[in-house]
Design an enzyme around this catalytic site. Sequence first.
Site, PDB file in Angstrom:
ATOM      1  N   ASP A 105       9.549  -1.371  -0.479  1.00  0.00           N
ATOM      2  CA  ASP A 105       9.735  -2.428   0.499  1.00  0.00           C
ATOM      3  C   ASP A 105      10.114  -3.687  -0.275  1.00  0.00           C
ATOM      4  O   ASP A 105       9.410  -4.075  -1.213  1.00  0.00           O
ATOM      5  CB  ASP A 105       8.417  -2.659   1.262  1.00  0.00           C
ATOM      6  CG  ASP A 105       8.648  -2.994   2.713  1.00  0.00           C
ATOM      7  OD1 ASP A 105       9.478  -3.875   2.964  1.00  0.00           O
ATOM      8  OD2 ASP A 105       8.001  -2.380   3.581  1.00  0.00           O
ATOM      9  N   ASP A 144      12.884  -6.227   4.097  1.00  0.00           N
ATOM     10  CA  ASP A 144      12.121  -6.945   5.115  1.00  0.00           C
ATOM     11  C   ASP A 144      12.915  -8.142   5.660  1.00  0.00           C
ATOM     12  O   ASP A 144      13.450  -8.937   4.879  1.00  0.00           O
ATOM     13  CB  ASP A 144      10.834  -7.453   4.441  1.00  0.00           C
ATOM     14  CG  ASP A 144       9.815  -7.947   5.431  1.00  0.00           C
ATOM     15  OD1 ASP A 144       9.245  -7.101   6.132  1.00  0.00           O
ATOM     16  OD2 ASP A 144       9.569  -9.161   5.497  1.00  0.00           O
TER      17      ASP A 144
HETATM   18  C1  NOJ Z   1       8.408  -7.563   8.881  1.00  0.00           C
HETATM   19  C2  NOJ Z   1       7.297  -6.643   8.446  1.00  0.00           C
HETATM   20  O1  NOJ Z   1       7.593  -5.350   8.884  1.00  0.00           O
HETATM   21  C3  NOJ Z   1       6.030  -7.192   9.011  1.00  0.00           C
HETATM   22  O2  NOJ Z   1       4.952  -6.309   8.865  1.00  0.00           O
HETATM   23  C4  NOJ Z   1       5.754  -8.517   8.352  1.00  0.00           C
HETATM   24  O3  NOJ Z   1       4.638  -9.107   8.953  1.00  0.00           O
HETATM   25  C5  NOJ Z   1       6.948  -9.470   8.481  1.00  0.00           C
HETATM   26  N1  NOJ Z   1       8.204  -8.835   8.257  1.00  0.00           N
HETATM   27  C6  NOJ Z   1       6.825 -10.587   7.501  1.00  0.00           C
HETATM   28  O4  NOJ Z   1       7.060 -10.111   6.202  1.00  0.00           O
END
Ligand code: NOJ
Length: 590
Positions: A124, A225
């Site tokens: 990730d 992300d």
């Molecule tokens: C998307 C992620 O999937 C989520 O879990 C996270 O809270 C936010 N982005 C911020 O990084």
Amino acid sequence: MRITGGQDTIVLLAKLYEKMEDGNLETNKKWWKESVVYQIYPRSFKDSNGDGIGDIKGITEKLDYLKELGIDVIWLSPVYQSPNDDNGYDISDYQAIMKEFGTMEDFDEMLAAAHERGIKLMMDLVVNHTSDEHKWFMESRKSKDNPYRDYYIWREAKDGKEPNNWGSCFGGSAWEYDEATNMYFLHLFSKKQPDLNWDNETVRREVFDMMTWWLEKGVDGFRMDVISMISKVQGLPDGPKGDGTLYGDFGPNVINGPHVHEYLKEMRSQVLSKFDTITVGETSGVTVQEAVKYAADDESELNMVFQFEQNDLDGGEHSKWNLNKIYLPDLKEVLNRWQTYLEGKAWNSLYWSNHDQPRIVSRLGNDSDKYRELSAKMLATCLHMMKGTPYIYQGEELGMTNVPFGSLEDFRDIESINSYHEYTENGIIAKEDMLKYLCYKSRDNARTPMQWDDSKNAGFTEGTPWIMVNPDFKEINVKEQLTRKTSVFHYYKKLIWLRRHNPIIVYGGFELLMPEDEDIFMYTRSYEDVNSSKETCEKLLVICNFSDKEREIAVPGEFAEGEILISNYEDAGCGKEICLRAYEALAVHN
Ligand code: NOJ
């Protein structure tokens, strides 16, 4: 169809071109198009040391389970060093492992063990923001002339208040005042997640170097992300503000921003082009027109993106907080648009669930004892027979359900807790209603421990789990499903096997039938192998009943005597007409 040259060549080439346009022929074959990805949320997967928190050694222990399921790639939610304000999506060191999860040696061991089993690993990549405890931010906030100052987005107050009206995704303003320099910094998520300044070339170089470091270590790619948010409109103008909302929407000035494609192309040329990777962008607010840029077939940016339109369908006045049900024709419209618009231009990802979404069987299926397994298998059939790379979220392959949380104290997710306070304390939603909405939509529904067996804590930990275990683990668990051939697990295993052995499932063109029907999701796939001598096009019909009602369906003639590839009812049959039973699903080969 085989091309042999001679006078028919031009005609044949014209035919070939036509078939490519229809999506019946795929010339651009790639391993990541043929893969099935499994997402692991490490905190909740398997605890190996009894501290109640899942860890890397726990994942290594369970790799044989994933091998048995048959997946090709793991997407690992963040395992980097983090103060855990947002469960690892707030990173304080990109090149260190979170202590609770283990060590870098544990990581290397897991990577090698996955590779030994033929499983790839996708990390990730969370680079829209860092943690406020990252060295860069700690330096940045010290003074206006610190070398790291411009790594983040700092602004002066405007009329004695925040620099603009943007609200953060986790409630409150998207700006936090910092006394040291009497200025505000931007955080689209929590105030412990300051946004990086991607317009600063040095920031991009730091990120690219870090990615290269992980790829050289041997990881196989990245899930990126909120990558659609990295480039903000110059001047950071106010966003539109709805009636009764406290803050403006940053969306129009952030999502698919002015330089996002330029920065991703730079990332491709400086990093990704040097390795054989799989990449998927988490791109909230992405349209099909934008997706063909992010995920273009020429691989100039990413391989595919996650679209959010399917999840936004049950959104309402107070964003996701409600008990709305998704209307099937709307879902079909969205998925059909993504399947057809991207055809020949870009590649789709396919997903129902992830760590940010409630359990799909409770949202789109039916989690009652009677229909849980049937509807979980139906949903799986519907998704896995489409065109794109399918993603399975841990526990989805068991038909894991939403959780009967009792009170706010049961929740751990920052988004759920902050939203509860913001909506109830401002008199917008009553407490009892908000609790019901959290139980239906909270991300914590997906984050309770993986259910391995029917022993204490579902076999997840010997200690006290960091979040409650779903009490249905006695009935729903891996151990039981591995031994029962009719389980949801074995159904997913078969779907994955079918994809591996039938190029039509990977590469065939998609056509939606009966778009307006409120219960039935029916479509065909068509495929012609360029190397085959067969003149006829191979076809697949997929029929899924999204309701508990029986439905008479007329079957398109060419499938009446077809072969059933898979169905969630053991005695399923085909014919000119079929009477579909509750949540029945089948895929028929012509
Ligand atoms: C998307 C992620 O999937 C989520 O879990 C996270 O809270 C936010 N982005 C911020 O990084």
